[in-house]
Motif scaffolding. Structure first.
Motif, PDB file in Angstrom:
ATOM      1  N   ALA A   1       0.838  -1.203   0.000  1.00  0.00           N
ATOM      2  CA  ALA A   1       0.000   0.000   0.000  1.00  0.00           C
ATOM      3  C   ALA A   1       0.870   1.250   0.000  1.00  0.00           C
ATOM      4  O   ALA A   1       0.628   2.196  -0.760  1.00  0.00           O
ATOM      5  CB  ALA A   1      -0.938  -0.003   1.209  1.00  0.00           C
ATOM      6  N   ARG A   2       1.943   1.249   0.817  1.00  0.00           N
ATOM      7  CA  ARG A   2       2.779   2.451   0.919  1.00  0.00           C
ATOM      8  C   ARG A   2       3.556   2.729  -0.368  1.00  0.00           C
ATOM      9  O   ARG A   2       3.815   3.872  -0.693  1.00  0.00           O
ATOM     10  CB  ARG A   2       3.745   2.322   2.109  1.00  0.00           C
ATOM     11  CG  ARG A   2       3.038   2.401   3.449  1.00  0.00           C
ATOM     12  CD  ARG A   2       2.314   3.731   3.650  1.00  0.00           C
ATOM     13  NE  ARG A   2       3.197   4.825   3.864  1.00  0.00           N
ATOM     14  CZ  ARG A   2       3.322   5.499   5.015  1.00  0.00           C
ATOM     15  NH1 ARG A   2       2.567   5.191   6.043  1.00  0.00           N
ATOM     16  NH2 ARG A   2       4.147   6.500   5.129  1.00  0.00           N
TER      17      ARG A   2
ATOM     18  N   SER B   1       2.329   2.272  -3.237  1.00  0.00           N
ATOM     19  CA  SER B   1       1.367   2.438  -4.324  1.00  0.00           C
ATOM     20  C   SER B   1       0.474   3.653  -4.198  1.00  0.00           C
ATOM     21  O   SER B   1      -0.490   3.796  -4.963  1.00  0.00           O
ATOM     22  CB  SER B   1       0.483   1.178  -4.409  1.00  0.00           C
ATOM     23  OG  SER B   1       1.276   0.018  -4.522  1.00  0.00           O
ATOM     24  N   THR B   2       0.784   4.546  -3.255  1.00  0.00           N
ATOM     25  CA  THR B   2      -0.102   5.702  -3.045  1.00  0.00           C
ATOM     26  C   THR B   2      -0.398   6.431  -4.364  1.00  0.00           C
ATOM     27  O   THR B   2      -1.550   6.739  -4.665  1.00  0.00           O
ATOM     28  CB  THR B   2       0.547   6.714  -2.067  1.00  0.00           C
ATOM     29  OG1 THR B   2       1.002   5.992  -0.930  1.00  0.00           O
ATOM     30  CG2 THR B   2      -0.438   7.773  -1.638  1.00  0.00           C
TER      31      THR B   2
ATOM     32  N   TYR C   1      -4.306   5.551  -4.690  1.00  0.00           N
ATOM     33  CA  TYR C   1      -5.097   6.509  -3.902  1.00  0.00           C
ATOM     34  C   TYR C   1      -6.092   7.323  -4.743  1.00  0.00           C
ATOM     35  O   TYR C   1      -7.228   7.556  -4.292  1.00  0.00           O
ATOM     36  CB  TYR C   1      -4.131   7.422  -3.144  1.00  0.00           C
ATOM     37  CG  TYR C   1      -4.764   8.407  -2.210  1.00  0.00           C
ATOM     38  CD1 TYR C   1      -5.628   7.993  -1.191  1.00  0.00           C
ATOM     39  CD2 TYR C   1      -4.491   9.775  -2.318  1.00  0.00           C
ATOM     40  CE1 TYR C   1      -6.190   8.918  -0.310  1.00  0.00           C
ATOM     41  CE2 TYR C   1      -5.044  10.698  -1.448  1.00  0.00           C
ATOM     42  CZ  TYR C   1      -5.890  10.265  -0.454  1.00  0.00           C
ATOM     43  OH  TYR C   1      -6.433  11.168   0.412  1.00  0.00           O
TER      44      TYR C   1
ATOM     45  N   TRP D   1      -8.951   4.335   0.309  1.00  0.00           N
ATOM     46  CA  TRP D   1      -8.392   3.680   1.494  1.00  0.00           C
ATOM     47  C   TRP D   1      -6.856   3.703   1.466  1.00  0.00           C
ATOM     48  O   TRP D   1      -6.203   3.639   2.513  1.00  0.00           O
ATOM     49  CB  TRP D   1      -8.882   2.231   1.632  1.00  0.00           C
ATOM     50  CG  TRP D   1      -8.440   1.306   0.532  1.00  0.00           C
ATOM     51  CD1 TRP D   1      -9.174   0.938  -0.551  1.00  0.00           C
ATOM     52  CD2 TRP D   1      -7.168   0.630   0.397  1.00  0.00           C
ATOM     53  NE1 TRP D   1      -8.443   0.101  -1.369  1.00  0.00           N
ATOM     54  CE2 TRP D   1      -7.217  -0.101  -0.796  1.00  0.00           C
ATOM     55  CE3 TRP D   1      -6.013   0.598   1.177  1.00  0.00           C
ATOM     56  CZ2 TRP D   1      -6.133  -0.872  -1.238  1.00  0.00           C
ATOM     57  CZ3 TRP D   1      -4.935  -0.160   0.731  1.00  0.00           C
ATOM     58  CH2 TRP D   1      -5.004  -0.881  -0.454  1.00  0.00           C
ATOM     59  N   CYS D   2      -6.268   3.806   0.273  1.00  0.00           N
ATOM     60  CA  CYS D   2      -4.811   3.713   0.143  1.00  0.00           C
ATOM     61  C   CYS D   2      -4.180   5.093   0.377  1.00  0.00           C
ATOM     62  O   CYS D   2      -3.477   5.621  -0.469  1.00  0.00           O
ATOM     63  CB  CYS D   2      -4.459   3.151  -1.239  1.00  0.00           C
ATOM     64  SG  CYS D   2      -2.767   2.558  -1.372  1.00  0.00           S
TER      65      CYS D   2
ATOM     66  N   TYR E   1      -1.300   5.475   5.205  1.00  0.00           N
ATOM     67  CA  TYR E   1      -1.760   4.102   5.504  1.00  0.00           C
ATOM     68  C   TYR E   1      -0.771   3.457   6.491  1.00  0.00           C
ATOM     69  O   TYR E   1       0.444   3.499   6.289  1.00  0.00           O
ATOM     70  CB  TYR E   1      -1.823   3.310   4.202  1.00  0.00           C
ATOM     71  CG  TYR E   1      -2.466   1.934   4.338  1.00  0.00           C
ATOM     72  CD1 TYR E   1      -3.846   1.776   4.271  1.00  0.00           C
ATOM     73  CD2 TYR E   1      -1.687   0.797   4.531  1.00  0.00           C
ATOM     74  CE1 TYR E   1      -4.436   0.525   4.392  1.00  0.00           C
ATOM     75  CE2 TYR E   1      -2.268  -0.456   4.660  1.00  0.00           C
ATOM     76  CZ  TYR E   1      -3.639  -0.578   4.581  1.00  0.00           C
ATOM     77  OH  TYR E   1      -4.217  -1.820   4.705  1.00  0.00           O
TER      78      TYR E   1
ATOM     79  N   TRP F   1      -6.937  -4.329  -6.933  1.00  0.00           N
ATOM     80  CA  TRP F   1      -5.793  -3.404  -7.010  1.00  0.00           C
ATOM     81  C   TRP F   1      -4.520  -4.232  -7.078  1.00  0.00           C
ATOM     82  O   TRP F   1      -4.467  -5.358  -6.584  1.00  0.00           O
ATOM     83  CB  TRP F   1      -5.767  -2.457  -5.797  1.00  0.00           C
ATOM     84  CG  TRP F   1      -5.584  -3.129  -4.474  1.00  0.00           C
ATOM     85  CD1 TRP F   1      -6.560  -3.702  -3.715  1.00  0.00           C
ATOM     86  CD2 TRP F   1      -4.353  -3.316  -3.759  1.00  0.00           C
ATOM     87  NE1 TRP F   1      -6.027  -4.241  -2.575  1.00  0.00           N
ATOM     88  CE2 TRP F   1      -4.666  -4.005  -2.569  1.00  0.00           C
ATOM     89  CE3 TRP F   1      -3.025  -2.957  -4.004  1.00  0.00           C
ATOM     90  CZ2 TRP F   1      -3.696  -4.353  -1.628  1.00  0.00           C
ATOM     91  CZ3 TRP F   1      -2.067  -3.305  -3.064  1.00  0.00           C
ATOM     92  CH2 TRP F   1      -2.416  -3.986  -1.887  1.00  0.00           C
TER      93      TRP F   1
ATOM     94  N   ARG G   1      -0.160  -3.731  -6.667  1.00  0.00           N
ATOM     95  CA  ARG G   1       0.882  -2.805  -6.198  1.00  0.00           C
ATOM     96  C   ARG G   1       1.646  -2.228  -7.388  1.00  0.00           C
ATOM     97  O   ARG G   1       1.810  -2.909  -8.434  1.00  0.00           O
ATOM     98  CB  ARG G   1       1.812  -3.492  -5.200  1.00  0.00           C
ATOM     99  CG  ARG G   1       2.637  -4.603  -5.794  1.00  0.00           C
ATOM    100  CD  ARG G   1       3.344  -5.410  -4.722  1.00  0.00           C
ATOM    101  NE  ARG G   1       4.236  -4.596  -3.891  1.00  0.00           N
ATOM    102  CZ  ARG G   1       4.802  -5.018  -2.759  1.00  0.00           C
ATOM    103  NH1 ARG G   1       4.592  -6.260  -2.340  1.00  0.00           N
ATOM    104  NH2 ARG G   1       5.582  -4.241  -2.077  1.00  0.00           N
TER     105      ARG G   1
END
Ligand SMILES: CC(C)(COP(=O)(O)OP(=O)(O)OC[C@H]1O[C@@H](n2cnc3c(N)ncnc32)[C@H](O)[C@@H]1OP(=O)(O)O)[C@@H](O)C(=O)NCCC(=O)NCCS
Length: 175
Positions: free
Chosen positions: A22-23, A25-26, A30, A35-36, A40, A94, A96
């Protein structure tokens, strides 16, 4: 060629890989999936992993991790907003940032639809995709979705309304 991936329920060991995915892939996720968030946290990842296992067992949501043949965490896919009376659910996915563009999402959605045919009573799955989200529209097409219509201002992303393309995936035909 289809990539070597599988989908499976989230497990406790996914917390850190999910957080890292998640970090990284902002910038790509996002804008479409709020949510991303840029902040996160590991705690967000821990809550997601724990709650999805329970939701899956109860049949409330079917959210699965996407992993490579070597076990690398690649992203997520799932069926949510389940309307049991109409046997329909919404599709989400989603991937990455570092794994985009090699067919992972399309392969995962194809596996998820096959899984849903086998493990759920759903007849149909719907995808709701912002009209500007060209990569996601392409995934829905490649995974066999039928483009039904465009709904005006159907999705609100970061407070801004977006037109959305509605896709349908048929899981079962009437006999
Ligand atoms: C959409 C997403 C899941 C695609 O994942 P992926 O693993 O790269 O998808 P695939 O490789 O299976 O397919 C992507 C397709 O979109 C195309 N594509 C990618 N970026 C594109 C762009 N900016 N414009 C047009 N097409 C694009 C690719 O070329 C590919 O099509 P092709 O096989 O015909 O060349 C990923 O980009 C993502 O996580 N986006 C953010 C979250 C999101 O939007 N989720 C869906 C919400 S509805």
């Amino acid at each position: 060629m289809s990539p070597d991936i599988s989908i499976r329920p989230y497990q406790p060991g996914d917390v850190i890989p999910l957080y890292e995915a998640a970090r990284e892939s902002t910038a790509t996720i996002y804008p479409w999936l709020p949510w991303c968030r840029p902040d996160y946290s590991l705690e967000d990842a821990r809550q997601w992993v724990e709650s999805r296992a329970e939701a899956l067992a109860a049949g409330r949501e079917y959210e699965l991790a996407i992993v490579s043949g070597a076990g690398r965490f690649l992203g997520g896919c799932g069926l949510n907003a389940i309307r049991p009376e109409r046997r329909v659910a919404n599709l989400g996915y989603w991937v990455r940032t570092s794994e985009r563009g090699r067919g992972v999402a399309t392969a995962a959605v194809t596996l998820l639809l096959a899984w849903a045919r086998e493990h759920t009573p759903l007849d149909r799955v719907e995808g709701l995709i912002a009209i500007e989200n060209t990569a996601s529209l392409r995934v829905a097409e490649k995974a066999g979705g039928t483009r039904l219509r465009v709904d005006r201002n159907r999705l609100k992303l970061h407070g801004v309304p977006h037109d959305a393309v509605v896709f349908s995936f048929t899981l079962r035909k009437e006999v």
